[in-house]
Design a protein around this motif. Sequence first.
Motif, PDB file in Angstrom:
ATOM      1  N   UNK A   1       0.864  -1.179   0.000  1.00  0.00           N
ATOM      2  CA  UNK A   1       0.000   0.000   0.000  1.00  0.00           C
ATOM      3  C   UNK A   1       0.896   1.223   0.000  1.00  0.00           C
ATOM      4  N   UNK A   2       0.943   1.887  -1.143  1.00  0.00           N
ATOM      5  CA  UNK A   2       1.758   3.090  -1.301  1.00  0.00           C
ATOM      6  C   UNK A   2       0.892   4.319  -1.057  1.00  0.00           C
ATOM      7  N   UNK A   3       1.506   5.378  -0.565  1.00  0.00           N
ATOM      8  CA  UNK A   3       0.796   6.633  -0.276  1.00  0.00           C
ATOM      9  C   UNK A   3      -0.322   6.409   0.736  1.00  0.00           C
ATOM     10  N   UNK A   4      -0.018   5.666   1.772  1.00  0.00           N
ATOM     11  CA  UNK A   4      -1.010   5.308   2.784  1.00  0.00           C
ATOM     12  C   UNK A   4      -1.703   6.531   3.381  1.00  0.00           C
ATOM     13  N   UNK A   5      -0.953   7.573   3.700  1.00  0.00           N
ATOM     14  CA  UNK A   5      -1.563   8.753   4.332  1.00  0.00           C
ATOM     15  C   UNK A   5      -2.568   9.423   3.409  1.00  0.00           C
ATOM     16  N   UNK A   6      -2.261   9.492   2.108  1.00  0.00           N
ATOM     17  CA  UNK A   6      -3.214  10.108   1.168  1.00  0.00           C
ATOM     18  C   UNK A   6      -4.454   9.250   0.997  1.00  0.00           C
ATOM     19  N   UNK A   7      -4.274   7.938   0.914  1.00  0.00           N
ATOM     20  CA  UNK A   7      -5.425   7.050   0.756  1.00  0.00           C
ATOM     21  C   UNK A   7      -6.324   7.131   1.992  1.00  0.00           C
ATOM     22  N   UNK A   8      -5.715   7.233   3.157  1.00  0.00           N
ATOM     23  CA  UNK A   8      -6.497   7.342   4.389  1.00  0.00           C
ATOM     24  C   UNK A   8      -7.068   8.740   4.590  1.00  0.00           C
ATOM     25  N   UNK A   9      -6.597   9.697   3.808  1.00  0.00           N
ATOM     26  CA  UNK A   9      -6.964  11.102   3.989  1.00  0.00           C
ATOM     27  C   UNK A   9      -6.586  11.535   5.411  1.00  0.00           C
ATOM     28  N   UNK A  10      -5.391  11.107   5.826  1.00  0.00           N
ATOM     29  CA  UNK A  10      -4.912  11.342   7.187  1.00  0.00           C
ATOM     30  C   UNK A  10      -4.248  12.705   7.318  1.00  0.00           C
ATOM     31  N   UNK A  11      -4.276  13.221   8.525  1.00  0.00           N
ATOM     32  CA  UNK A  11      -3.613  14.495   8.817  1.00  0.00           C
ATOM     33  C   UNK A  11      -2.125  14.314   9.065  1.00  0.00           C
ATOM     34  N   UNK A  12      -1.715  13.113   9.443  1.00  0.00           N
ATOM     35  CA  UNK A  12      -0.311  12.850   9.717  1.00  0.00           C
ATOM     36  C   UNK A  12      -0.082  11.396  10.061  1.00  0.00           C
ATOM     37  N   UNK A  13       1.174  11.022  10.261  1.00  0.00           N
ATOM     38  CA  UNK A  13       1.519   9.623  10.530  1.00  0.00           C
ATOM     39  C   UNK A  13       0.821   9.009  11.739  1.00  0.00           C
ATOM     40  N   UNK A  14       0.510   9.815  12.740  1.00  0.00           N
ATOM     41  CA  UNK A  14      -0.155   9.267  13.929  1.00  0.00           C
ATOM     42  C   UNK A  14      -1.554   8.737  13.628  1.00  0.00           C
ATOM     43  N   UNK A  15      -2.129   9.143  12.507  1.00  0.00           N
ATOM     44  CA  UNK A  15      -3.498   8.745  12.158  1.00  0.00           C
ATOM     45  C   UNK A  15      -3.607   7.328  11.596  1.00  0.00           C
ATOM     46  N   UNK A  16      -2.501   6.584  11.546  1.00  0.00           N
ATOM     47  CA  UNK A  16      -2.569   5.238  10.964  1.00  0.00           C
ATOM     48  C   UNK A  16      -2.784   4.144  12.007  1.00  0.00           C
ATOM     49  N   UNK A  17      -2.863   4.496  13.267  1.00  0.00           N
ATOM     50  CA  UNK A  17      -2.977   3.480  14.330  1.00  0.00           C
ATOM     51  C   UNK A  17      -4.163   2.545  14.101  1.00  0.00           C
ATOM     52  N   UNK A  18      -5.303   3.083  13.701  1.00  0.00           N
ATOM     53  CA  UNK A  18      -6.496   2.263  13.507  1.00  0.00           C
ATOM     54  C   UNK A  18      -6.344   1.242  12.398  1.00  0.00           C
ATOM     55  N   UNK A  19      -5.886   1.683  11.228  1.00  0.00           N
ATOM     56  CA  UNK A  19      -5.723   0.743  10.095  1.00  0.00           C
ATOM     57  C   UNK A  19      -4.615  -0.251  10.403  1.00  0.00           C
ATOM     58  N   UNK A  20      -3.593   0.194  11.110  1.00  0.00           N
ATOM     59  CA  UNK A  20      -2.492  -0.698  11.458  1.00  0.00           C
ATOM     60  C   UNK A  20      -2.965  -1.833  12.361  1.00  0.00           C
ATOM     61  N   UNK A  21      -3.818  -1.513  13.304  1.00  0.00           N
ATOM     62  CA  UNK A  21      -4.378  -2.532  14.184  1.00  0.00           C
ATOM     63  C   UNK A  21      -5.198  -3.559  13.387  1.00  0.00           C
ATOM     64  N   UNK A  22      -5.991  -3.082  12.438  1.00  0.00           N
ATOM     65  CA  UNK A  22      -6.814  -3.979  11.621  1.00  0.00           C
ATOM     66  C   UNK A  22      -5.953  -4.847  10.708  1.00  0.00           C
ATOM     67  N   UNK A  23      -4.947  -4.245  10.070  1.00  0.00           N
ATOM     68  CA  UNK A  23      -4.077  -5.016   9.180  1.00  0.00           C
ATOM     69  C   UNK A  23      -3.259  -6.034   9.960  1.00  0.00           C
ATOM     70  N   UNK A  24      -2.894  -5.706  11.188  1.00  0.00           N
ATOM     71  CA  UNK A  24      -2.150  -6.642  12.023  1.00  0.00           C
ATOM     72  C   UNK A  24      -2.975  -7.902  12.279  1.00  0.00           C
ATOM     73  N   UNK A  25      -4.263  -7.733  12.559  1.00  0.00           N
ATOM     74  CA  UNK A  25      -5.142  -8.890  12.770  1.00  0.00           C
ATOM     75  C   UNK A  25      -5.261  -9.729  11.496  1.00  0.00           C
ATOM     76  N   UNK A  26      -5.396  -9.057  10.351  1.00  0.00           N
ATOM     77  CA  UNK A  26      -5.508  -9.770   9.073  1.00  0.00           C
ATOM     78  C   UNK A  26      -4.229 -10.540   8.782  1.00  0.00           C
ATOM     79  N   UNK A  27      -3.093  -9.899   8.966  1.00  0.00           N
ATOM     80  CA  UNK A  27      -1.840 -10.572   8.627  1.00  0.00           C
ATOM     81  C   UNK A  27      -1.599 -11.772   9.523  1.00  0.00           C
ATOM     82  N   UNK A  28      -2.035 -11.702  10.762  1.00  0.00           N
ATOM     83  CA  UNK A  28      -1.860 -12.844  11.659  1.00  0.00           C
ATOM     84  C   UNK A  28      -2.823 -13.983  11.331  1.00  0.00           C
TER      85      UNK A  28
END
Length: 136
Positions: free
Chosen positions: A84-111
């Motif tokens: 997933x390239x350009x993650x912040x733009x795809x998420x329409x995030x204000x900054x890097x700290x805004x990825x915690x939610x998607x990161x938690x979900x992707x972590x569950x999927x990858x496991x």
Amino acid sequence: MIKFVYGAKGSGKTKKMIDMANTELETAKGNILFINDRDKYRATVDNKIRFVNSEDFDIKGEEQLYGFISGVIAGNYDVDVVYIDNLLRILDANGPDDIAGILEKLDKVQKSQDIKFVLSLSCEESTVPECVKNYL
């Protein structure tokens, strides 16, 4: 496994991810998915890799990105790696700290699905958020 490619805007993150994905074709056991929000990189991603322009599917935000990825995985059990390239733009995030939610979900999927995720993040090493440091 979740990996990150990070650096300032214009530092070559996209090129590095494309090179990683193209090289990974040699060892991947299943399919590779490359999500970006621009078509200009489609030609440099090997045609054996499924390239998805997130704008073609109106993917914007955490819930839509997660739903899209879940749908692709549910429809194709052979997905081995998701870039997933350009993650912040795809998420329409204000900054890097805004990825915690998607990161938690992707972590569950990858496991649960044994899928590797490689995510690009526009930030300097000194501003990498805490939620990312567990994966470095």
